[in-house]
Design an enzyme around this catalytic site. Structure first.
Site, PDB file in Angstrom:
ATOM      1  N   ASP A 159      46.596  40.828   8.502  1.00 14.29           N
ATOM      2  CA  ASP A 159      47.662  41.809   8.281  1.00 14.29           C
ATOM      3  C   ASP A 159      47.998  42.615   9.531  1.00 14.29           C
ATOM      4  O   ASP A 159      48.372  43.792   9.452  1.00 14.29           O
ATOM      5  CB  ASP A 159      47.301  42.768   7.127  1.00 14.29           C
ATOM      6  N   LYS A 176      51.486  39.672  12.106  1.00 17.23           N
ATOM      7  CA  LYS A 176      51.746  38.359  12.718  1.00 17.23           C
ATOM      8  C   LYS A 176      53.135  37.850  12.338  1.00 17.23           C
ATOM      9  O   LYS A 176      53.853  37.307  13.168  1.00 17.23           O
ATOM     10  CB  LYS A 176      50.678  37.338  12.249  1.00 17.23           C
ATOM     11  N   LYS A 202      55.855  39.461  11.565  1.00 16.06           N
ATOM     12  CA  LYS A 202      56.912  40.144  12.315  1.00 16.06           C
ATOM     13  C   LYS A 202      56.988  39.619  13.755  1.00 16.06           C
ATOM     14  O   LYS A 202      58.075  39.362  14.281  1.00 16.06           O
ATOM     15  CB  LYS A 202      56.648  41.659  12.336  1.00 16.06           C
ATOM     16  N   GLY A 233      49.846  36.667   3.461  1.00 22.19           N
ATOM     17  CA  GLY A 233      51.079  37.351   3.087  1.00 22.19           C
ATOM     18  C   GLY A 233      51.672  37.879   4.375  1.00 22.19           C
ATOM     19  O   GLY A 233      51.143  38.823   4.960  1.00 22.19           O
ATOM     20  N   HIS A 234      52.701  37.213   4.863  1.00 22.47           N
ATOM     21  CA  HIS A 234      53.312  37.605   6.138  1.00 22.47           C
ATOM     22  C   HIS A 234      54.685  38.206   5.859  1.00 22.47           C
ATOM     23  O   HIS A 234      55.544  37.539   5.284  1.00 22.47           O
ATOM     24  CB  HIS A 234      53.431  36.397   7.073  1.00 22.47           C
ATOM     25  N   GLN A 265      45.451  35.050   8.331  1.00 26.62           N
ATOM     26  CA  GLN A 265      44.229  35.858   8.402  1.00 26.62           C
ATOM     27  C   GLN A 265      44.028  36.374   9.837  1.00 26.62           C
ATOM     28  O   GLN A 265      45.008  36.600  10.519  1.00 26.62           O
ATOM     29  CB  GLN A 265      43.003  35.071   7.889  1.00 26.62           C
ATOM     30  N   PRO A 297      44.919  48.248  -2.274  1.00 23.42           N
ATOM     31  CA  PRO A 297      44.962  49.172  -1.133  1.00 23.42           C
ATOM     32  C   PRO A 297      44.058  48.631  -0.029  1.00 23.42           C
ATOM     33  O   PRO A 297      42.951  48.176  -0.308  1.00 23.42           O
ATOM     34  CB  PRO A 297      44.396  50.490  -1.687  1.00 23.42           C
ATOM     35  N   ASP A 304      53.637  53.154  15.586  1.00 20.70           N
ATOM     36  CA  ASP A 304      54.321  54.324  15.003  1.00 20.70           C
ATOM     37  C   ASP A 304      53.508  54.983  13.891  1.00 20.70           C
ATOM     38  O   ASP A 304      53.706  56.159  13.584  1.00 20.70           O
ATOM     39  CB  ASP A 304      55.692  53.905  14.447  1.00 20.70           C
ATOM     40  N   SER A 322      55.025  47.131  18.982  1.00 19.74           N
ATOM     41  CA  SER A 322      55.900  47.205  17.811  1.00 19.74           C
ATOM     42  C   SER A 322      55.872  48.621  17.246  1.00 19.74           C
ATOM     43  O   SER A 322      54.802  49.200  17.048  1.00 19.74           O
ATOM     44  CB  SER A 322      55.418  46.189  16.774  1.00 19.74           C
TER      45      SER A 322
HETATM   46  P1  GDP Z   1      50.618  39.721   8.675  1.00 19.13           P
HETATM   47  O1  GDP Z   1      49.854  39.211   7.502  1.00 19.13           O
HETATM   48  O2  GDP Z   1      49.798  39.742   9.922  1.00 19.13           O
HETATM   49  O3  GDP Z   1      51.927  39.019   8.881  1.00 19.13           O
HETATM   50  O4  GDP Z   1      50.957  41.255   8.339  1.00 19.13           O
HETATM   51  P2  GDP Z   1      51.514  41.808   6.940  1.00 19.13           P
HETATM   52  O5  GDP Z   1      52.933  41.432   6.824  1.00 19.13           O
HETATM   53  O6  GDP Z   1      50.598  41.465   5.816  1.00 19.13           O
HETATM   54  O7  GDP Z   1      51.329  43.373   7.163  1.00 19.13           O
HETATM   55  C1  GDP Z   1      51.985  44.072   8.176  1.00 19.13           C
HETATM   56  C2  GDP Z   1      52.899  45.127   7.522  1.00 19.13           C
HETATM   57  O8  GDP Z   1      53.329  46.038   8.496  1.00 19.13           O
HETATM   58  C3  GDP Z   1      54.162  44.540   6.923  1.00 19.13           C
HETATM   59  O9  GDP Z   1      54.550  45.305   5.820  1.00 19.13           O
HETATM   60  C4  GDP Z   1      55.182  44.686   8.058  1.00 19.13           C
HETATM   61  O10 GDP Z   1      56.519  44.786   7.592  1.00 19.13           O
HETATM   62  C5  GDP Z   1      54.751  45.992   8.649  1.00 19.13           C
HETATM   63  N1  GDP Z   1      54.949  46.130  10.095  1.00 19.13           N
HETATM   64  C6  GDP Z   1      54.867  45.189  11.073  1.00 19.13           C
HETATM   65  N2  GDP Z   1      54.986  45.765  12.292  1.00 19.13           N
HETATM   66  C7  GDP Z   1      55.149  47.095  12.068  1.00 19.13           C
HETATM   67  C8  GDP Z   1      55.285  48.227  12.934  1.00 19.13           C
HETATM   68  O11 GDP Z   1      55.262  48.142  14.138  1.00 19.13           O
HETATM   69  N3  GDP Z   1      55.385  49.442  12.320  1.00 19.13           N
HETATM   70  C9  GDP Z   1      55.381  49.600  10.968  1.00 19.13           C
HETATM   71  N4  GDP Z   1      55.497  50.836  10.477  1.00 19.13           N
HETATM   72  N5  GDP Z   1      55.261  48.561  10.136  1.00 19.13           N
HETATM   73  C10 GDP Z   1      55.130  47.332  10.676  1.00 19.13           C
HETATM   74  P1  IMO Z   2      47.209  37.415   6.342  1.00 24.40           P
HETATM   75  O1  IMO Z   2      47.585  36.040   6.842  1.00 24.40           O
HETATM   76  C1  IMO Z   2      44.006  40.074   5.049  1.00 24.40           C
HETATM   77  C2  IMO Z   2      40.614  38.203   2.993  1.00 24.40           C
HETATM   78  C3  IMO Z   2      40.380  38.499   1.521  1.00 24.40           C
HETATM   79  C4  IMO Z   2      38.868  38.378   1.468  1.00 24.40           C
HETATM   80  C5  IMO Z   2      38.591  37.218   2.432  1.00 24.40           C
HETATM   81  C6  IMO Z   2      38.425  35.871   1.740  1.00 24.40           C
HETATM   82  O2  IMO Z   2      48.274  38.055   5.525  1.00 24.40           O
HETATM   83  O3  IMO Z   2      46.718  38.257   7.471  1.00 24.40           O
HETATM   84  P2  IMO Z   2      40.145  34.181   0.599  1.00 24.40           P
HETATM   85  O4  IMO Z   2      41.084  34.395  -0.561  1.00 24.40           O
HETATM   86  O5  IMO Z   2      40.807  33.777   1.860  1.00 24.40           O
HETATM   87  O6  IMO Z   2      38.995  33.299   0.245  1.00 24.40           O
HETATM   88  O7  IMO Z   2      39.505  35.656   0.847  1.00 24.40           O
HETATM   89  O8  IMO Z   2      39.685  37.174   3.301  1.00 24.40           O
HETATM   90  N1  IMO Z   2      41.970  37.686   3.316  1.00 24.40           N
HETATM   91  C7  IMO Z   2      42.903  38.395   3.970  1.00 24.40           C
HETATM   92  N2  IMO Z   2      42.905  39.678   4.386  1.00 24.40           N
HETATM   93  N3  IMO Z   2      45.051  39.281   5.330  1.00 24.40           N
HETATM   94  C8  IMO Z   2      45.056  37.987   4.941  1.00 24.40           C
HETATM   95  O9  IMO Z   2      46.018  37.114   5.308  1.00 24.40           O
HETATM   96  C9  IMO Z   2      43.964  37.501   4.184  1.00 24.40           C
HETATM   97  N4  IMO Z   2      43.654  36.300   3.632  1.00 24.40           N
HETATM   98  C10 IMO Z   2      42.429  36.430   3.116  1.00 24.40           C
HETATM   99  O10 IMO Z   2      40.828  39.782   1.186  1.00 24.40           O
HETATM  100  O11 IMO Z   2      38.276  39.523   2.009  1.00 24.40           O
HETATM  101 MG    MG Z   3      49.323  39.809   5.555  1.00 25.58          MG
END
Ligand code: GDP
Ligand code: IMO
Ligand code: MG
Length: 431
Positions: A13, A16, A18, A40-41, A220, A300, A329, A409
């Site tokens: 999270d 990536k 973005k 979840g991207h 991940q 959360p 930010d 970012s």
């Molecule tokens: P990923 O799994 O690595 O693609 O990240 P996620 O999408 O799960 O989580 C990143 C969250 O932060 C998403 O809701 C993005 O829209 C948001 N996001 C990404 N870059 C920024 C940033 O620079 N500032 C803020 N406030 N939100 C961001």
């Molecule tokens: P993105 O790509 C954050 C975490 C789960 C758990 C562990 C194992 O959005 O960054 P799994 O279901 O893969 O066997 O769970 O890994 N986990 C993540 N945490 N971002 C993810 O993906 C994750 N994918 C799995 O919460 O701790």
């Molecule tokens: Mg994610």
């Protein structure tokens, strides 16, 4: 034909999605190489939010090839839903989405086993996404897996499903957990997915020969990597840069560089030690400001300060030469911003991640505290226009990580991305 790997440097999270979407403007193809619908991207375009699970974050660029590589585990029903949702949002996928015929398939049994295994562990649970990821990779390693290619032939699929069930359930529970509708349903999914399924290795190599620029999108993050992460609180694949080669069929000699994506702080979903976690007010403030709730499960996220020890480790195991620092930010309002620079363990100072998780759980962070900038940076569009204290924070990150920060970012939208002149990305993916 540059090939750039984009990999998370923390526990997932990091933003990536973005960053990959941003870089896709300079590429012709994006490949997801591991994980599955546990990812979840989020990509935000003109205020519209897209949450991607299997699909590469390049999918929103209509002319860019989007590949789900052989290293991904695909849940066909979930992928079809994702395709349907993105089509409904007006995004075309027919011409540019391709799925590897070697990718393994998540079966309903895998999801059931994932949940059972978590429930049986009680307090010691990993906190998985319960999407069947671990059991699907277990089947792959046990050579009992079903691959996308197998879905094309009803007899082969039937035989493989039967072989998997008899091997797996005799050993574990003696209880097949799904009825025979699975077969019917999966053959229907196969028909719907057929136009996308192909030999993506051949496709990728022909695109490289033609001079295309490719991005490899990790899911991940490094600390969730099966080998290099905080085992056993990890996912079941190699999310670090090495996974990009095995998960796509492109050898290491073709890799131009590795971009690490780091949050300006840390978050973690699920269980496992997290030395810089802030359980009190600071953690709550980060969570609210960063909207740190899981894209997949809505849980959360645990939040805390940036950990330089883990950051440096991630730079090493991925050979990162450039980093993107995201969600900067979120720190706008803080008076002080602590960063862990080392750990205290058993009266001594350590600067690396111990393999022994019991030891890691007892590490106390040694913090360096930075003055906050206390103004909004979400409207800033040039790195030089960031407040002085904010730039000092980024400079310190570079030194701590021993890696240049090429992108910063300052918000979720495409244009809230600042490039630093002369960084490696400009060489890898020139305008
Ligand atoms: P990923 O799994 O690595 O693609 O990240 P996620 O999408 O799960 O989580 C990143 C969250 O932060 C998403 O809701 C993005 O829209 C948001 N996001 C990404 N870059 C920024 C940033 O620079 N500032 C803020 N406030 N939100 C961001
Ligand atoms: P993105 O790509 C954050 C975490 C789960 C758990 C562990 C194992 O959005 O960054 P799994 O279901 O893969 O066997 O769970 O890994 N986990 C993540 N945490 N971002 C993810 O993906 C994750 N994918 C799995 O919460 O701790
Ligand atoms: Mg994610």
């Amino acid at each position: 034909m540059p090939c750039v790997i984009v990999v998370g440097g923390q526990w997932g999270d990091e933003g990536k999605g973005k960053i990959v979407d941003h870089l896709t403007a300079r590429a012709q193809g994006v490949v997801r190489y591991q994980g599955g619908p546990n990812a979840g991207h989020t990509v935000v375009v003109d205020g519209r939010r897209f949450a991607l699970r299997h699909l590469p974050s390049g999918i929103l660029h209509p002319k860019v090839l989007s590949i789900v590589g052989n290293g991904v585990v695909v849940d066909p029903a979930s992928l079809l839903q994702e395709i349907q949702d993105i089509r409904a949002a007006g995004v075309q996928v027919d011409a540019n989405l391709r799925i590897s015929d070697r990718a393994h398939v998540i079966l309903p049994e895998h999801r059931v086993l994932d949940a059972q295994s978590e429930d049986a562990k009680g307090e010691a649970k990993i906190g998985t996404t319960r999407r069947g990821i671990g059991p699907a990779y277990e089947s792959k390693v046990a050579r009992l897996g079903v691959r996308m290619a197998d879905l094309r032939n009803p007899q082969v699929f039937q035989d493989k499903l039967a072989a998997y069930r008899s091997a797996r359930f005799r050993r574990l529970t003696d209880q097949p957990t799904t009825d025979d509708k699975t077969q019917e349903a999966y053959l229907e999914y196969a028909q719907l997915l057929e136009p996308f399924i192909t030999d993506t290795v051949e496709l990728l190599h022909s695109r490289m020969e033609a001079g295309d620029r490719l991005l490899f999108e990790g899911a991940q993050g490094t600390l969730l990597d099966l080998d290099h992460g905080t085992y056993p609180f990890v996912t079941s694949s190699n999310s670090s840069a090495g996974g990009a080669c095995t998960g796509s069929g492109v050898g290491p000699a073709r890799v131009t560089g590795v971009l690490g994506v780091f949050k300006a702080y840390c978050s973690r979903v699920g269980s496992g030690p997290f030395p810089t976690e802030q359980k009190g007010e600071s953690g709550d403030r980060i969570r609210e400001r960063g909207r740190e709730y899981g894209t997949v499960t809505g849980r959360p996220r645990r939040c805390g300060w940036f950990d330089g020890v883990l950051g440096r480790y991630a730079v090493k195991v991925n050979s990162m030469e450039c980093a993107a620092l995201t969600l900067l930010d979120v720190l706008d309002e803080f008076e002080h911003v602590p960063v862990a620079v080392a750990y205290e363990y058993q009266g001594g100072r350590i600067e690396s991640l111990p393999a022994d998780l019991e030891a890691f759980a007892r590490c106390q962070p040694v913090y360096e505290v930075f003055p906050g900038w206390r103004e909004s940076i979400t409207g800033v569009r040039r790195f030089e226009d960031l407040p002085v204290a904010c730039r000092a924070y980024v400079d310190r990150m570079e030194k701590l990580l021993q890696c240049e920060v090429g992108l910063v970012s300052v918000g979720p939208d495409r244009e809230q991305t600042l490039r630093r002149a002369g960084n490696r990305l400009e060489r890898w993916l020139p305008e």
